[in-house]
Design a protein around this motif. Structure first.
Motif, PDB file in Angstrom:
ATOM      1  N   GLN A  25       0.827  -1.202   0.000  1.00 39.68           N
ATOM      2  CA  GLN A  25       0.000   0.000   0.000  1.00 39.68           C
ATOM      3  C   GLN A  25       0.868   1.262   0.000  1.00 39.68           C
ATOM      4  OE1 GLN A  25      -2.345  -0.871   3.538  1.00 39.68           O
ATOM      5  NE2 GLN A  25      -4.157  -1.285   2.287  1.00 39.68           N
ATOM      6  N   GLU A  26       1.910   1.264   0.836  1.00 38.90           N
ATOM      7  CA  GLU A  26       2.794   2.427   0.920  1.00 38.90           C
ATOM      8  C   GLU A  26       3.514   2.656  -0.411  1.00 38.90           C
ATOM      9  OE1 GLU A  26       5.446   1.820   4.163  1.00 38.90           O
ATOM     10  OE2 GLU A  26       3.846   1.744   5.665  1.00 38.90           O
ATOM     11  N   ALA A  27       3.949   1.577  -1.044  1.00 39.74           N
ATOM     12  CA  ALA A  27       4.620   1.712  -2.339  1.00 39.74           C
ATOM     13  C   ALA A  27       3.696   2.342  -3.365  1.00 39.74           C
ATOM     14  CB  ALA A  27       5.104   0.340  -2.811  1.00 39.74           C
ATOM     15  N   TRP A  28       2.430   1.927  -3.352  1.00 40.09           N
ATOM     16  CA  TRP A  28       1.482   2.484  -4.316  1.00 40.09           C
ATOM     17  C   TRP A  28       1.195   3.960  -4.041  1.00 40.09           C
ATOM     18  CZ3 TRP A  28       0.024   1.701  -8.995  1.00 40.09           C
ATOM     19  CH2 TRP A  28       0.126   0.416  -9.542  1.00 40.09           C
ATOM     20  N   ILE A  29       1.181   4.369  -2.790  1.00 40.89           N
ATOM     21  CA  ILE A  29       0.989   5.783  -2.488  1.00 40.89           C
ATOM     22  C   ILE A  29       2.109   6.608  -3.115  1.00 40.89           C
ATOM     23  CG2 ILE A  29       1.086   7.493  -0.621  1.00 40.89           C
ATOM     24  CD1 ILE A  29      -1.657   6.243  -0.986  1.00 40.89           C
ATOM     25  N   ASP A  47       5.905  11.995   2.314  1.00 41.95           N
ATOM     26  CA  ASP A  47       6.069  12.325   0.899  1.00 41.95           C
ATOM     27  C   ASP A  47       7.550  12.328   0.517  1.00 41.95           C
ATOM     28  OD1 ASP A  47       5.979  13.242  -1.653  1.00 41.95           O
ATOM     29  OD2 ASP A  47       4.677  14.957  -1.241  1.00 41.95           O
ATOM     30  N   ARG A  48       7.951  11.376  -0.336  1.00 39.34           N
ATOM     31  CA  ARG A  48       9.335  11.264  -0.804  1.00 39.34           C
ATOM     32  C   ARG A  48       9.423  11.532  -2.311  1.00 39.34           C
ATOM     33  NH1 ARG A  48      13.882  10.971   1.370  1.00 39.34           N
ATOM     34  NH2 ARG A  48      14.602   9.042   0.389  1.00 39.34           N
ATOM     35  N   THR A  49       8.387  12.184  -2.833  1.00 38.39           N
ATOM     36  CA  THR A  49       8.305  12.371  -4.281  1.00 38.39           C
ATOM     37  C   THR A  49       9.542  13.068  -4.843  1.00 38.39           C
ATOM     38  OG1 THR A  49       5.896  12.469  -4.175  1.00 38.39           O
ATOM     39  CG2 THR A  49       6.940  13.367  -6.148  1.00 38.39           C
ATOM     40  N   GLU A  89      14.011  -6.414  -0.169  1.00 39.36           N
ATOM     41  CA  GLU A  89      13.684  -6.987   1.149  1.00 39.36           C
ATOM     42  C   GLU A  89      12.657  -6.139   1.896  1.00 39.36           C
ATOM     43  OE1 GLU A  89      17.522  -7.496   2.979  1.00 39.36           O
ATOM     44  OE2 GLU A  89      17.864  -9.384   1.895  1.00 39.36           O
ATOM     45  N   TRP A  90      11.654  -5.667   1.157  1.00 35.81           N
ATOM     46  CA  TRP A  90      10.483  -4.972   1.688  1.00 35.81           C
ATOM     47  C   TRP A  90      10.797  -3.600   2.280  1.00 35.81           C
ATOM     48  CZ3 TRP A  90       6.018  -7.065   0.166  1.00 35.81           C
ATOM     49  CH2 TRP A  90       6.073  -8.412  -0.248  1.00 35.81           C
ATOM     50  N   ASP A  91      11.944  -3.033   1.893  1.00 33.69           N
ATOM     51  CA  ASP A  91      12.224  -1.640   2.215  1.00 33.69           C
ATOM     52  C   ASP A  91      11.526  -0.796   1.143  1.00 33.69           C
ATOM     53  OD1 ASP A  91      13.480   0.991   2.108  1.00 33.69           O
ATOM     54  OD2 ASP A  91      14.987   0.199   3.485  1.00 33.69           O
ATOM     55  N   VAL A  92      10.432  -0.151   1.518  1.00 35.01           N
ATOM     56  CA  VAL A  92       9.560   0.519   0.550  1.00 35.01           C
ATOM     57  C   VAL A  92      10.299   1.605  -0.218  1.00 35.01           C
ATOM     58  CG1 VAL A  92       7.475   1.911   0.236  1.00 35.01           C
ATOM     59  CG2 VAL A  92       7.471  -0.009   1.842  1.00 35.01           C
ATOM     60  N   GLU A  93      11.030   2.457   0.485  1.00 35.85           N
ATOM     61  CA  GLU A  93      11.699   3.569  -0.189  1.00 35.85           C
ATOM     62  C   GLU A  93      12.766   3.074  -1.151  1.00 35.85           C
ATOM     63  OE1 GLU A  93      13.018   6.575   2.497  1.00 35.85           O
ATOM     64  OE2 GLU A  93      11.009   6.968   3.275  1.00 35.85           O
TER      65      GLU A  93
END
Length: 391
Positions: A25-29, A47-49, A89-93
């Motif tokens: 979910q966070e990745a999709w945001i 927000d890391r845009t 390894e599931w680190d979203v950023e």
């Protein structure tokens, strides 16, 4: 387990923990923000845009959105995003940064414009009209040095590379990269969830120093690690001669540990049979499949839909489905994983993802030149795949 029920591996679509679902979910945001979906800015995910945009040569939200959906192709959109999450390894950023970087690389390589859209349709041009790289690109397909045939015991397409047929002096590094990428992009159209990976056989029968191409090895390692993560299921290095082992010591340090863990060495046909059933294995490898590769030349008119006015209509229909999926993803990303509402949204997204898959195959003839595999019947109407189609 019944034979018709396919087990979904952990961390893949359909088998996620609540924590993994939250990461998705966070990745999709992040991706929705990069696509310019304004409603996503209200989400609690930081927000890391701006940081992600540093990986892009073109920071236009419209261009990013188009590139993202071109990369997704005909699979459920979550399948691509999950590849990058698992790879980091599931680190979203880190996963989103990796995906954004891959999209930027695809634009720099002009993958959609020059490789997917043109492909081996360049073979329709006269000899004088073709560039030197285009001529060598076609010569490689005609040589039979690489092709897909059959599926392994995990239902993954088997991509066979006959290294003895490769001579690095016969084409430029750029032409070889184009050939590799066109093969990967074509193979991607044959892969379906939940069988999301491929089986590669490097057949070293008859291998000699004249066949060794360090540039290609480095390129393959790079693209499968950084640009197409989680596409390799198993790599079989078959029938390696004594001379290869000195080269192997040089190659080993280049390998990412994940890729290295997938490599198996086979020296007999019986070793291959552990991975591939006899019915799916060519006779030259001890199997029962008598098929032999013979390239089928492109045909005048086979890509006429790429010039059709209907393309805009088909693109618009898919674009509307993409918009609906983005909005539904925004709603889904705001609910708690494991809740009844989340389950409902997941079901709606799964169903819409299937409609998106079908829409992509309707669009495909307008944006992708027909390949050998279309002409051979391996890839049929609406993307139906038969790995052992007769020529």
């Amino acid at each position: 387990m019944p034979a018709d029920i396919v087990a979904v591996p952990p961390g893949h679509l359909g088998n996620l923990t609540n924590q993994e679902e939250r990461k998705l979910q966070e990745a999709w945001i992040h991706l929705l923000r990069l696509c310019g979906v304004q409603e996503s800015v209200d989400h609690e995910t930081p927000d890391r845009t701006a940081a992600f945009q540093e990986h892009l040569s073109d920071k236009s939200t419209d261009n990013f959105r188009q590139r993202l959906w071109s990369f997704i192709l005909a699979d459920h959109p979550d399948v691509l995003v999950l590849r990058f999450l698992r790879a980091r390894e599931w680190d979203v950023e880190k996963a989103v940064a990796m995906l954004v970087s891959a999209l930027n690389w695809r634009q720099e390589q002009r993958l959609e414009d020059d490789i997917v859209r043109r492909g081996d349709s360049v073979g329709l041009a006269t000899n004088k009209e073709q560039s030197a790289d285009e001529k060598s690109f076609m010569a490689q397909y005609r040589s039979g040095k690489a092709y897909v045939r059959g599926a392994d015991k995990e239902r993954r397409p088997v991509f066979i590379i006959k290294v003895r047929l490769h001579d690095p002096k016969l084409q430029s590094p750029e032409s070889m990269e184009m050939f590799v990428l066109h093969n990967i992009e074509t193979m991607r159209t044959m892969i379906r969830h939940p069988d999301e990976k491929s089986c590669l056989i490097f057949d070293l029968t008859g291998f000699g120093l004249k066949n060794m191409d360090f540039h290609v090895v480095k390129f393959l390692v790079h693209v499968f690690e950084a640009r197409y993560p989680e596409y390799l299921g198993v790599v079989l290095v078959h029938n390696a001669p004594l001379i290869f082992w000195g080269i192997w010591k040089m190659i080993q340090p280049w390998l990412d540990p994940v890729i290295a863990s997938k490599i198996n060495f086979t020296s007999r046909n019986a070793d291959l049979a552990r991975f591939i059933a006899q019915e799916q294995l060519q006779k030259c490898y001890g199997g029962k499949d008598s098929w032999e590769y013979k390239y089928i030349e492109p045909v005048e008119g086979e890509n006429e839909r790429m010039q059709s006015e209907k393309k805009e209509e088909v693109e618009a229909a898919r674009g509307e489905l993409v918009r609906q999926f983005e909005q539904l993803s925004l709603e889904w990303a705001r609910v708690k994983p494991g809740s009844a509402e989340a389950t409902q949204k997941e079901t709606e997204r799964r169903d819409l993802g299937e409609v998106l898959r079908e829409s992509c195959w309707k669009l495909d003839p307008y944006v992708r030149a027909r390949t050998y595999y279309h002409r051979a019947g391996v890839i049929g109407p609406l993307g139906v795949v038969d790995y052992q189609a007769a020529q």
